[in-house]
Design a protein around this motif. Structure first.
Motif, PDB file in Angstrom:
ATOM      1  N   ARG A 250     -11.236   8.779 -15.420  1.00 13.85           N
ATOM      2  CA  ARG A 250     -11.913   7.560 -15.317  1.00 13.85           C
ATOM      3  C   ARG A 250     -11.362   7.082 -14.037  1.00 13.85           C
ATOM      4  N   GLU A 251     -12.260   5.980 -13.516  1.00 16.74           N
ATOM      5  CA  GLU A 251     -11.879   5.491 -12.322  1.00 16.74           C
ATOM      6  C   GLU A 251     -10.752   4.284 -12.532  1.00 16.74           C
ATOM      7  N   GLU A 252      -9.837   4.451 -11.690  1.00 14.38           N
ATOM      8  CA  GLU A 252      -8.864   3.589 -11.965  1.00 14.38           C
ATOM      9  C   GLU A 252      -9.036   2.396 -11.200  1.00 14.38           C
ATOM     10  N   PRO A 253      -8.278   1.341 -11.723  1.00 21.31           N
ATOM     11  CA  PRO A 253      -8.598  -0.105 -10.630  1.00 21.31           C
ATOM     12  C   PRO A 253      -7.511   0.383  -9.702  1.00 21.31           C
ATOM     13  N   ALA A 254      -7.648  -0.467  -8.490  1.00 17.65           N
ATOM     14  CA  ALA A 254      -6.931  -0.447  -7.271  1.00 17.65           C
ATOM     15  C   ALA A 254      -5.414  -1.158  -7.864  1.00 17.65           C
ATOM     16  N   SER A 255      -4.548  -0.516  -7.056  1.00 22.70           N
ATOM     17  CA  SER A 255      -2.940  -0.950  -7.555  1.00 22.70           C
ATOM     18  C   SER A 255      -2.999  -2.334  -6.728  1.00 22.70           C
ATOM     19  N   PRO A 256      -1.968  -3.281  -7.054  1.00 19.60           N
ATOM     20  CA  PRO A 256      -1.518  -4.464  -6.250  1.00 19.60           C
ATOM     21  C   PRO A 256      -1.378  -3.920  -4.912  1.00 19.60           C
ATOM     22  N   SER A 257      -0.766  -3.029  -4.637  1.00 20.70           N
ATOM     23  CA  SER A 257      -0.145  -2.582  -3.263  1.00 20.70           C
ATOM     24  C   SER A 257      -1.333  -2.216  -2.315  1.00 20.70           C
ATOM     25  N   VAL A 258      -2.408  -1.540  -2.874  1.00 21.27           N
ATOM     26  CA  VAL A 258      -3.543  -1.270  -2.298  1.00 21.27           C
ATOM     27  C   VAL A 258      -4.399  -2.535  -1.862  1.00 21.27           C
ATOM     28  N   ASP A 259      -4.419  -3.546  -2.805  1.00 21.10           N
ATOM     29  CA  ASP A 259      -5.096  -5.013  -2.515  1.00 21.10           C
ATOM     30  C   ASP A 259      -4.297  -5.552  -1.136  1.00 21.10           C
ATOM     31  N   LEU A 260      -2.858  -5.718  -1.332  1.00 28.29           N
ATOM     32  CA  LEU A 260      -2.302  -6.235  -0.149  1.00 28.29           C
ATOM     33  C   LEU A 260      -2.571  -5.493   1.132  1.00 28.29           C
ATOM     34  N   ALA A 261      -2.478  -4.241   1.087  1.00 30.00           N
ATOM     35  CA  ALA A 261      -2.881  -3.745   2.483  1.00 30.00           C
ATOM     36  C   ALA A 261      -4.254  -3.646   2.970  1.00 30.00           C
ATOM     37  N   ALA A 262      -5.183  -4.136   1.999  1.00 27.84           N
ATOM     38  CA  ALA A 262      -6.518  -4.137   2.216  1.00 27.84           C
ATOM     39  C   ALA A 262      -6.401  -5.615   2.918  1.00 27.84           C
ATOM     40  N   VAL A 263      -5.643  -6.556   2.287  1.00 30.47           N
ATOM     41  CA  VAL A 263      -5.846  -7.972   2.763  1.00 30.47           C
ATOM     42  C   VAL A 263      -5.263  -7.974   4.069  1.00 30.47           C
ATOM     43  N   ALA A 264      -4.306  -7.270   4.307  1.00 35.87           N
ATOM     44  CA  ALA A 264      -3.361  -7.259   5.529  1.00 35.87           C
ATOM     45  C   ALA A 264      -4.285  -6.718   6.654  1.00 35.87           C
ATOM     46  N   ALA A 265      -5.169  -5.595   6.340  1.00 30.51           N
ATOM     47  CA  ALA A 265      -5.931  -4.931   7.415  1.00 30.51           C
ATOM     48  C   ALA A 265      -7.156  -5.934   7.604  1.00 30.51           C
ATOM     49  N   GLN A 266      -7.684  -6.739   6.649  1.00 32.30           N
ATOM     50  CA  GLN A 266      -8.441  -7.681   6.960  1.00 32.30           C
ATOM     51  C   GLN A 266      -8.199  -8.766   8.046  1.00 32.30           C
TER      52      GLN A 266
ATOM     53  N   THR B 217       6.414  -0.382   0.315  1.00 33.01           N
ATOM     54  CA  THR B 217       7.449  -0.462  -0.392  1.00 33.01           C
ATOM     55  C   THR B 217       7.238  -0.984  -1.752  1.00 33.01           C
ATOM     56  N   TRP B 218       6.490  -0.962  -2.307  1.00 33.67           N
ATOM     57  CA  TRP B 218       5.816  -1.621  -3.616  1.00 33.67           C
ATOM     58  C   TRP B 218       6.872  -1.299  -4.648  1.00 33.67           C
ATOM     59  N   ASP B 219       7.135  -0.304  -5.034  1.00 31.39           N
ATOM     60  CA  ASP B 219       7.956   0.244  -5.853  1.00 31.39           C
ATOM     61  C   ASP B 219       9.305  -0.067  -5.920  1.00 31.39           C
ATOM     62  N   GLN B 220       9.784  -0.557  -4.628  1.00 31.06           N
ATOM     63  CA  GLN B 220      11.179  -0.875  -4.533  1.00 31.06           C
ATOM     64  C   GLN B 220      11.296  -2.296  -4.386  1.00 31.06           C
ATOM     65  N   GLN B 221      10.440  -3.225  -4.511  1.00 31.32           N
ATOM     66  CA  GLN B 221      10.374  -4.575  -4.633  1.00 31.32           C
ATOM     67  C   GLN B 221      10.441  -5.032  -6.007  1.00 31.32           C
ATOM     68  N   ASP B 222      11.224  -6.447  -5.929  1.00 30.75           N
ATOM     69  CA  ASP B 222      11.381  -6.954  -7.559  1.00 30.75           C
ATOM     70  C   ASP B 222      10.023  -7.678  -7.968  1.00 30.75           C
ATOM     71  N   LEU B 223      10.113  -8.038  -8.907  1.00 31.83           N
ATOM     72  CA  LEU B 223       8.908  -8.804  -9.503  1.00 31.83           C
ATOM     73  C   LEU B 223       8.601 -10.085  -8.870  1.00 31.83           C
ATOM     74  N   PRO B 224       9.467 -11.040  -8.543  1.00 32.15           N
ATOM     75  CA  PRO B 224       9.435 -12.173  -8.010  1.00 32.15           C
ATOM     76  C   PRO B 224       8.753 -11.867  -6.644  1.00 32.15           C
ATOM     77  N   LEU B 225       8.937 -10.985  -5.830  1.00 25.30           N
ATOM     78  CA  LEU B 225       8.639 -10.713  -4.391  1.00 25.30           C
ATOM     79  C   LEU B 225       7.207  -9.999  -4.588  1.00 25.30           C
ATOM     80  N   ARG B 226       7.004  -9.374  -5.481  1.00 25.97           N
ATOM     81  CA  ARG B 226       5.489  -8.707  -5.723  1.00 25.97           C
ATOM     82  C   ARG B 226       4.671 -10.014  -5.974  1.00 25.97           C
ATOM     83  N   GLU B 227       4.949 -11.043  -6.965  1.00 30.30           N
ATOM     84  CA  GLU B 227       4.044 -11.818  -7.272  1.00 30.30           C
ATOM     85  C   GLU B 227       3.817 -13.064  -6.046  1.00 30.30           C
TER      86      GLU B 227
END
Length: 187
Positions: free
Chosen positions: A127-143, A166-176
């Motif tokens: 099944r097609e998986e939704p993009a992860s939040p880290s992919v979204d962040l990278a896309a906005v940065a590239a834009q 470094t998404w997996d190493q970040q804590d929840l508040p920083l991710r949000e």
């Protein structure tokens, strides 16, 4: 024809230093003699004090050889290199082929485990998986970086790229917070 006395190939000149470094990381090796680039031997002593010498011989590389690590090799190496384990090996019948789905692991406390590898598709595979939040962040940065950003926008985009990488190493508040910044930049 193989000539063990041949010079070590240029791209492998640091093989002895890499092997020395790997042996020093092992909890099962007590001492490793220093080795310089280009050397053809590595000398070490195991936990019992027995000395060993590893001799490096140059061999012509096989151009058709695969350059990938197989899952079973990676699992055996990872477990065998962990300080809790003394040994990990693929099971083998005497004089028979390796059993690539069964690994025997022995712990420092004397417990022995038989590990079975099974190919199991991950739930939802195909099944097609939704993009992860880290992919979204990278896309906005590239834009942002592609649109002649100001210094502060460039710094913000670079920070978003770092958080995405470094998404997996970040804590929840920083991710949000990063996601909120990305939403603000993309609107």
């Amino acid at each position: 024809m193989h000539n063990p006395e041949a010079a070590v190939p240029q791209d492998a000149e640091d093989a002895a230093t890499c092997i020395t470094e790997a042996l020093r990381r092992s909890p099962h090796i007590r001492f490793v003699a220093p080795a310089a680039a280009g050397e053809k031997t590595v000398w070490f002593r195991d936990a019992d004090g027995t000395g060993f010498e590893i001799s490096l011989a140059a061999v012509e590389p096989d151009p058709d050889a695969e350059r990938v690590a197989y899952a079973w090799d990676a699992v055996v190496a990872a477990i065998g290199n962990h300080p809790h384990f003394i040994r990990a090996a693929l099971e083998q019948e005497s004089f028979g082929p390796l059993n690539l789905d069964t690994i025997t692991a022995l712990t420092r406390t004397g417990n022995e485990y038989t590990l079975r590898l099974a190919v199991v598709p991950r739930p939802g595979y195909g099944r097609e998986e939704p993009a992860s939040p880290s992919v979204d962040l990278a896309a906005v940065a590239a834009q942002v970086l592609s649109s002649e950003p100001s210094d502060s926008e460039r710094a913000t985009a670079e920070l978003l790229n770092y958080i995405a990488a470094t998404w997996d190493q970040q804590d929840l508040p920083l991710r949000e917070h990063a996601q909120a910044v990305a939403r603000a930049l993309s609107s």
